[in-house]
Structures are given as structure tokens and as C-alpha cells.
Design an enzyme around this catalytic site. Structure first.
Site, PDB file in Angstrom:
ATOM      1  N   TYR A 108       0.860  -1.190   0.000  1.00  9.93           N
ATOM      2  CA  TYR A 108       0.000   0.000   0.000  1.00  9.93           C
ATOM      3  C   TYR A 108       0.890   1.233   0.000  1.00  9.93           C
ATOM      4  O   TYR A 108       1.907   1.283   0.697  1.00  9.93           O
ATOM      5  CB  TYR A 108      -0.875   0.012   1.258  1.00  9.93           C
ATOM      6  CG  TYR A 108      -1.704   1.281   1.399  1.00  9.93           C
ATOM      7  CD1 TYR A 108      -3.013   1.330   0.939  1.00  9.93           C
ATOM      8  CD2 TYR A 108      -1.151   2.434   1.968  1.00  9.93           C
ATOM      9  CE1 TYR A 108      -3.759   2.495   1.047  1.00  9.93           C
ATOM     10  CE2 TYR A 108      -1.894   3.602   2.081  1.00  9.93           C
ATOM     11  CZ  TYR A 108      -3.194   3.626   1.615  1.00  9.93           C
ATOM     12  OH  TYR A 108      -3.928   4.777   1.711  1.00  9.93           O
ATOM     13  N   GLU A 196      -3.374   7.466  -4.158  1.00 14.60           N
ATOM     14  CA  GLU A 196      -3.300   6.196  -3.440  1.00 14.60           C
ATOM     15  C   GLU A 196      -3.135   5.044  -4.419  1.00 14.60           C
ATOM     16  O   GLU A 196      -3.858   4.963  -5.410  1.00 14.60           O
ATOM     17  CB  GLU A 196      -4.582   5.993  -2.618  1.00 14.60           C
ATOM     18  CG  GLU A 196      -4.591   4.711  -1.798  1.00 14.60           C
ATOM     19  CD  GLU A 196      -5.935   4.502  -1.108  1.00 14.60           C
ATOM     20  OE1 GLU A 196      -6.009   4.710   0.116  1.00 14.60           O
ATOM     21  OE2 GLU A 196      -6.901   4.131  -1.792  1.00 14.60           O
TER      22      GLU A 196
END
Ligand code: GDP
Ligand code: MN
Length: 391
Positions: A108, A196
């Protein structure tokens, strides 16, 4: 402003971030053609402005081009409901068809503003994928953060720290830090509020690939980036909010039943606070601004009243540059052409108050006047309560 995953990935690619091969399709036939060109197993991904698609059946793999066409046919034209979209879901008008990636690990990576420190922060985790919210709640130690000095930018030791913390192989440290540098540049140059990548996949052959991407923008920066503003997909937004944007007023839909129209963001916040103080719930935040025209005020009022959740309306105006008589004219115009189904409270003060009050009174409309702010807020809350009891 939000954009779709396929648009976000194309921006990432411009900043040197590796993405899977693929393209967007708006028809099943297009999906087939793209899958044929890729010539391998593909994923067909619902393009909506909301995450959680994987768990909601919006991400499907297909072994052949014919299968990709079938999957696209089953998705296109439907509405996808995920835990982020609300029960109505969002219209699914496009799918991204991409080469399916063999994922060894799912990482992530994101950049956003750390509002407590007023600086950008880069967040990384070795536990990326669909459970990232759970990771953040249960094992916060796996979420790594580096605050970024706006003057220095992301320093190379910070990027290396994040890469080591994600436990990537030594030969992946450099590609990882390059991706970090790329997304920080994107964040900065395009006035993003969020960049993101989740998951950032480590492939079986050791490459890093952005398999999912989300890029949000600060609306106040959009005027500097017409190429970004052009990416807007209004079909994914609340229709009333789209209307408000076109009208040039600040409108945010909320969950309550008291529609408020106010001039000035500070007064709008105070208005919502008062509503809540007496146990009411605002249906919206609506700031028509200081220099609104009669048409803008009228348009804003129509937006407020067309929300079916609104059980009472409260107009709270401090007349400065925006004169009370102009607001009154707009109110009279709107209420004379639309049938007023809800109690209507007006509290005005300031420039041309007398003229404004005269116009409202002479209109003969069923309006409650109250010049005292606290009393007006109580009236609005009481009106919504008694209207709520009647239904
Ligand atoms: P989201 O659920 O809306 O965040 O959509 P994602 O694009 O993140 O997809 C959900 C999950 O599907 C990802 O976390 C991956 O595990 C998986 N996924 C998506 N695309 C691929 C792919 O090409 N290959 C593999 N192996 N998994 C994928
Ligand atoms: Mn994702």
C-alpha cells in the site's frame, strides 16, 4: 473532485509509475477488442467513483476475449453498490480491461495531507489489498508514515525508510523509491488531495505495478488545471451538487432534514451548529457567498428545496455586499413559481433589511420571520420536528 481508476492510472504513468497494460471500454465489443490486443488473461474492472469494488463483484477475471466481452456485458449499464457508495450505488458506464497480474505481494502506498501537521504525508504498508482499513485499525504498527516538508520535498532517506519498512527485496528498493518520488510530484503538481495505490503489487517476476489507483483533487486548485477539470464525470456525483457547482455556490448534501441557505462559510457553520444545538440536523451546507446575484440565490434556493429530505427551510442572511432586498426578491421569485411544501424561516439582518422585509411581507407568502438568530434557529428546528411528525 474524484476521477476514475483508468484516468488515475494514466496520470500515474505520466509520472513514471508502472501500470498494467490495458484500456477503458464503454461497450462489450470494445472490451473484447482490448482483451484480444492484450492476448492473455485479463481483469475487467468496474469504473465507478468508489472503492470496495473487489468485494462487491466489480472486479472480474476473464481467460479469453469472448469471456471479457461477456463479463463487460454483465457489468455495463448496471449500478454497483459497495460499502463506499451508499445503498443506491453508482452508475457503471465503463470498465477497465487490463492484463491480469500475478501478485506475489500486495503493498500500500499513498500521499495525502496530514491535517494535524499541515504538511503532506506519505503512507506505506506491507499489508496492502482489500483489508487495509482493518490493518489500520488492528495493527497500526504496519502503517508507516513519513511527513514531507513542503520546502524540502520527499527526501531520499525517507523514501528508502518506507521501502525498507515494506520489506521489499533489495533490487526493488530503487523502483519503489522512484514510484514514491513520482506520486509525490503528481500530488504536488496537480493539487491533489489524495494519491493512493492499493494494491501496489510485487509480481512473481519481481516487478512493482500499480494494480489499483485512486487520485482525488482539491477543488480549489482545479482552475489551475483545466486538463484535470476535464476529467470530471458528473454521472458519478450527486446531481444537486453538480448543479450547485455549475451555479457557483458551495453546496454539500448532509443527512438531516433542515435545509439551510446562508451567505459566508463562517455563518453557514454557525447556522449548522445552532441547528444541532437544539437537536436538529442540517440537510445541507449551502453558502451562496458574499457577492451572489439574484439568479444565484434563486438557483441555490431551488436546489435546497428540491432535496426530498428537507422538512423545513431556514434562510439566514447577513446583508453586507449581498443585500437583503436582493435575497428577498430571489425568495419571492422561487416561492411564487414552486409550491412551497415545507415551513420556511427567514432571518435577515444588515444592508437594505427594511426593503427586503417589505418585499417578503407584501408577497403574502407563508414565511416565518425572526430577526434574532437564536430564536430563528429554534423555530427552524421546531418546524422540522412538527413537519416530521405529520409524515
Ligand atoms: P477496490 O476493491 O475497489 O479497491 O479494487 P482493486 O482494484 O483494488 O481490486 C480489488 C482486488 O482485486 C485487489 O486488491 C487485488 O487483490 C485484486 N486484483 C485486481 N486486479 C488484479 C490483477 O490484475 N491481478 C490480481 N492477481 N489481482 C487483482
Ligand atoms: Mn483497491
Amino acid at each position: 473532485m474524484k476521477i476514475h481508476e483508468y484516468q488515475a492510472k494514466s496520470l500515474l504513468a505520466q509520472y513514471g509509475v508502472p501500470i498494467p497494460r490495458g484500456d477503458v471500454a464503454r461497450t462489450p465489443e470494445d472490451a473484447r477488442r482490448i482483451a484480444e490486443q492484450i492476448g492473455a488473461r485479463v481483469v475487467v474492472k468496474a469504473q465507478i467513483h468508489g472503492g470496495g469494488r473487489g468485494k462487491a463483484g466489480g472486479i472480474k477475471t476473464a481467460k479469453t476475449a469472448a469471456e471479457a466481452e461477456e463479463v463487460a456485458r454483465s457489468l455495463l449499464g448496471t449500478r454497483l453498490v459497495t460499502h463506499q457508495t451508499g445503498p443506491e450505488g453508482l452508475p457503471l458506464n465503463a470498465v477497465l480491461v487490463e492484463e491480469a497480474v500475478e501478485a506475489e505481494r500486495e503493498l500500500y502506498l499513498s500521499v495525502l495531507i496530514d491535517t494535524s501537521a499541515s504538511v503532506p504525508v506519505m503512507i506505506a504498508s506491507e499489508a496492502g489489498g482489500m483489508e487495509i482499513e482493518e490493518v489500520a485499525a488492528k495493527s497500526p504498527g504496519k502503517i508507516l508514515k513519513q511527513r514531507i516538508g513542503p520546502v524540502t520535498g520527499l527526501l531520499s532517506y525517507q523514501a528508502r525508510n518506507l521501502a525498507y519498512g515494506m520489506h521489499v527485496a533489495p533490487e526493488q528498493v530503487r523502483p519503489a523509491t522512484q514510484i514514491m518520488a513520482g506520486i509525490y510530484q503528481l500530488f504536488l503538481q496537480k493539487d491533489c488531495s489524495l494519491v493512493e495505490i492499493n494494491p501496489l503489487v510485487v509480481t512473481a517476476d519481481g516487478r512493482l505495478l500499480a494494480v489499483d489507483a485512486k487520485v482525488n483533487f482539491d477543488d480549489n486548485g482545479l482552475s489551475r488545471h483545466p486538463e484535470i477539470a476535464a476529467l470530471r464525470d458528473a454521472s458519478q456525483e450527486d446531481p444537486l451538487e453538480v448543479e450547485a457547482t455549475n451555479l457557483g455556490v458551495n453546496y454539500v448534501k448532509l443527512d438531516g432534514n433542515i435545509g439551510c441557505m446562508v451567505n459566508g462559510a463562517g455563518l453557514a457553520m454557525a447556522t449548522m451548529d445552532l441547528v444541532k444545538l437544539w437537536g436538529g440536523e442540517p440537510a445541507n451546507f449551502l453558502d451562496v457567498g458574499g457577492g451572489a446575484s439574484e439568479d444565484q440565490v434563486a438557483g441555490a434556493l431551488k436546489i435546497l428545496l428540491s432535496d426530498p429530505k428537507v422538512k423545513a427551510a431556514w434562510v439566514n442572511i447577513f446583508g453586507g455586499i449581498l443585500r437583503c432586498d436582493l435575497v428577498a426578491r430571489a425568495i419571492v421569485r422561487v416561492l411564487q413559481e414552486t409550491e412551497l411544501g415545507v415551513p420556511f424561516v427567514v432571518r435577515m439582518n444588515g444592508t437594505n433589511l427594511e426593503e427586503g422585509m417589505r418585499l417578503l411581507k407584501e408577497s403574502g407568502l407563508d414565511i416565518m420571520f425572526e430577526s434574532n438568530l437564536t430564536e430563528a434557529s429554534k423555530k427552524a428546528v421546531a418546524a422540522a420536528e412538527s413537519a416530521g411528525e405529520g409524515t
